[in-house]
Design a protein around this motif. Structure first.
Motif, PDB file in Angstrom:
ATOM      1  N   THR A   1      53.212  32.235  59.894  1.00  0.00           N
ATOM      2  CA  THR A   1      54.407  31.396  60.005  1.00  0.00           C
ATOM      3  C   THR A   1      54.273  30.397  61.145  1.00  0.00           C
ATOM      4  OG1 THR A   1      55.779  33.174  59.108  1.00  0.00           O
ATOM      5  CG2 THR A   1      56.901  31.409  60.286  1.00  0.00           C
TER       6      THR A   1
ATOM      7  N   SER B   1      52.142  27.305  60.783  1.00  0.00           N
ATOM      8  CA  SER B   1      52.699  26.156  60.063  1.00  0.00           C
ATOM      9  C   SER B   1      53.744  25.400  60.873  1.00  0.00           C
ATOM     10  CB  SER B   1      53.323  26.620  58.738  1.00  0.00           C
ATOM     11  OG  SER B   1      52.340  27.164  57.875  1.00  0.00           O
TER      12      SER B   1
ATOM     13  N   PHE C   1      61.594  32.001  49.514  1.00  0.00           N
ATOM     14  CA  PHE C   1      60.701  32.266  50.636  1.00  0.00           C
ATOM     15  C   PHE C   1      61.216  33.427  51.482  1.00  0.00           C
ATOM     16  CE2 PHE C   1      59.266  31.396  55.047  1.00  0.00           C
ATOM     17  CZ  PHE C   1      57.897  31.502  54.839  1.00  0.00           C
TER      18      PHE C   1
ATOM     19  N   GLN D   1      54.128  28.965  52.142  1.00  0.00           N
ATOM     20  CA  GLN D   1      55.147  28.504  53.080  1.00  0.00           C
ATOM     21  C   GLN D   1      55.410  27.007  52.926  1.00  0.00           C
ATOM     22  OE1 GLN D   1      54.883  29.913  57.066  1.00  0.00           O
ATOM     23  NE2 GLN D   1      56.229  28.340  57.889  1.00  0.00           N
TER      24      GLN D   1
ATOM     25  N   ASN E   1      58.431  24.729  54.013  1.00  0.00           N
ATOM     26  CA  ASN E   1      58.238  23.502  54.798  1.00  0.00           C
ATOM     27  C   ASN E   1      58.679  22.249  54.038  1.00  0.00           C
ATOM     28  OD1 ASN E   1      57.106  25.376  56.467  1.00  0.00           O
ATOM     29  ND2 ASN E   1      55.057  24.498  56.489  1.00  0.00           N
TER      30      ASN E   1
END
Length: 329
Positions: free
Chosen positions: A12, A15, A155, A272, A277
Motif C-alpha cells: 500500500t 503506491s 478494494f 490498488q 488509486n
C-alpha cells in the motif's frame, strides 16, 4: 506484526508516490480554452496524462515487472512454483477492475454517434437534440464517479479478505517462501529499524517525494511542447519512474526464490491502481470541481483487458519459467 499485514502495508505504501502524483496532476489541471494565448487550447489539460498513467501503471506491473520476475527467477531455478491463492485472487480482481474501468469508455463509444447539434449560418444554435455532446460528457462524469465509489469499496473488501478471511492461507504461503529464500541468512543478519525510526524515515521520504513530484509536474508541459506525446509520457515514462523501486524489490525477491511475495508485489500494486488509486483521483477531481473521468481511449483499455487475460493464462498452471518472462516483457 503479522506477515500478511506487513506485506499489505508495504504494498500500500509503495503506491503512495503514485497517489501523490495523481493528486498533484489533477490539482494542476486547467480546463482547456480554445485559442488561449494563441495555442490550441490544450495547455494545462493534464487529464489525458493521468488516464494514460493509470493504465500504464497496470500494464507496467503486469507485463514488464512480472515478466522480469519470471525471467530472473528462471535463471536461478528452472521452474518456480507459486500458490494458487495469490495468483487466482489477484487475476480475478484485476479482471473485474478492468471491466469496471471499461464501463465509461464503452458507454461513450456506444453513444457518441448519437449526439448532434444543429446550428444556423450565423453560428447560433437554433435547434438542439435531447442528447448533446455536453450531456454525454456530463453522464460520463457521473458514471465515472459512481464506478469509482464501487471500485474503492471493492478494494476495501479485498484488503479485508487478505487480512482476515484468508489470513492463515496467505501467512502460510509467505512463511513457506521465507524458508525457501536463498538469501535468508543474509537477510536475518541485517540490522532492523525500530518503529520510530521507520516512521520518521517514511515521513521524510514522503515530503521529499512530494516536492520532487511537484517539480516533475511543473516540467510536464515543457516536455510535451518539446514533442513528447501525452500518451507516451503517461503510458510509459511516468509509470517507469514512479514504480522503479517497487519493481527492483519484486525482481530481487524473484531472484532469491521468493516467488509468491514477488508475485504479490506485481499483482498487488496493479490491483490498488485499478481499484483505488485511479478511482481516488476521480473522487479528488470531483471535490476540486475538475472533470476527471474514467473515459479512457477504447484501444488502451482493451490492451489492459488483453494484458490481464494473457497474464491469467500464464498463472493458470501455478508455475513460471524464463521463457514466460521473456514473452511477457
Amino acid at each position: 506484526m503479522p506477515k500478511v499485514a506487513g506485506t499489505l502495508i508495504e504494498t500500500t505504501f509503495g503506491s503512495v508516490v503514485e497517489i501523490i502524483l495523481f493528486v498533484v496532476l489533477i490539482a494542476k489541471h486547467r480546463e482547456p480554452v480554445e485559442g488561449e494565448d494563441g495555442g490550441d487550447g490544450d495547455e494545462g489539460n493534464l487529464i489525458p496524462i493521468i488516464q494514460a498513467a493509470i493504465l500504464g501503471s497496470i500494464l507496467t506491473n503486469l507485463l514488464l515487472c512480472l515478466g522480469l520476475c519470471f525471467f530472473v527467477g528462471g535463471l536461478r531455478k528452472t521452474t518456480q512454483k507459486f500458490h494458487a491463492a495469490i495468483s487466482e485472487t489477484g487475476n480475478g480482481l484485476l479482471l473485474v477492475a478492468a471491466f469496471g474501468l471499461l464501463i465509461p469508455s464503452a458507454f461513450y463509444s456506444a453513444l457518441k454517434g448519437e449526439t448532434t447539434i444543429i446550428k444556423s449560418s450565423l453560428g447560433f444554435i437554433i435547434a438542439e437534440t435531447k442528447f448533446t455532446p455536453e450531456i454525454l460528457q456530463r453522464d460520463i462524469l457521473k458514471i465515472s464517479q459512481v464506478t469509482s465509489i464501487v471500485l474503492i469499496i471493492a478494494f476495501g473488501c479485498y484488503l479485508l479478505f487478505n487480512a482476515r478471511s484468508q489470513h492463515s492461507v496467505f501467512h502460510e504461503v509467505i512463511e513457506t517462501d521465507e524458508h525457501g529464500d536463498l538469501d535468508r541468512e543474509e537477510d536475518q543478519a541485517r540490522m532492523r529499524y525500530t518503529g520510530t525510526e521507520t516512521t520518521v524515515a517514511l515521513i521524510i521520504s514522503l515530503v521529499f517525494a512530494t516536492l520532487l513530484l511537484i517539480y516533475l509536474v511543473e516540467q510536464i508541459e515543457a516536455v510535451v511542447e518539446s514533442g513528447v506525446p501525452d500518451q507516451f509520457l503517461g503510458l510509459i515514462l511516468l509509470p517507469l519512474v514512479e514504480k522503479a523501486a517497487e519493481h527492483l524489490t519484486a525482481i530481487d525477491e524473484a531472484y532469491d526464490g521468493v516467488i509468491n511475495v514477488a508475485l504479490y508485489h506485481c499483482l498487488g500494486p496493479s490491483i490498488q491502481t485499478a481499484l483505488f488509486n485511479g478511482p481516488l483521483v476521480v473522487i479528488v477531481g470531483w471535490i476540486l470541481h475538475k472533470p476527471m473521468d474514467l473515459n479512457f481511449e477504447i484501444f488502451m483499455i482493451v490492451l489492459v483487458v488483453l494484458g490481464i487475460l494473457v497474464v491469467g493464462n500464464f498463472l493458470r498452471d501455478g508455475e513460471s519459467n524464463w521463457l514466460e518472462g521473456v514473452l511477457l516483457v
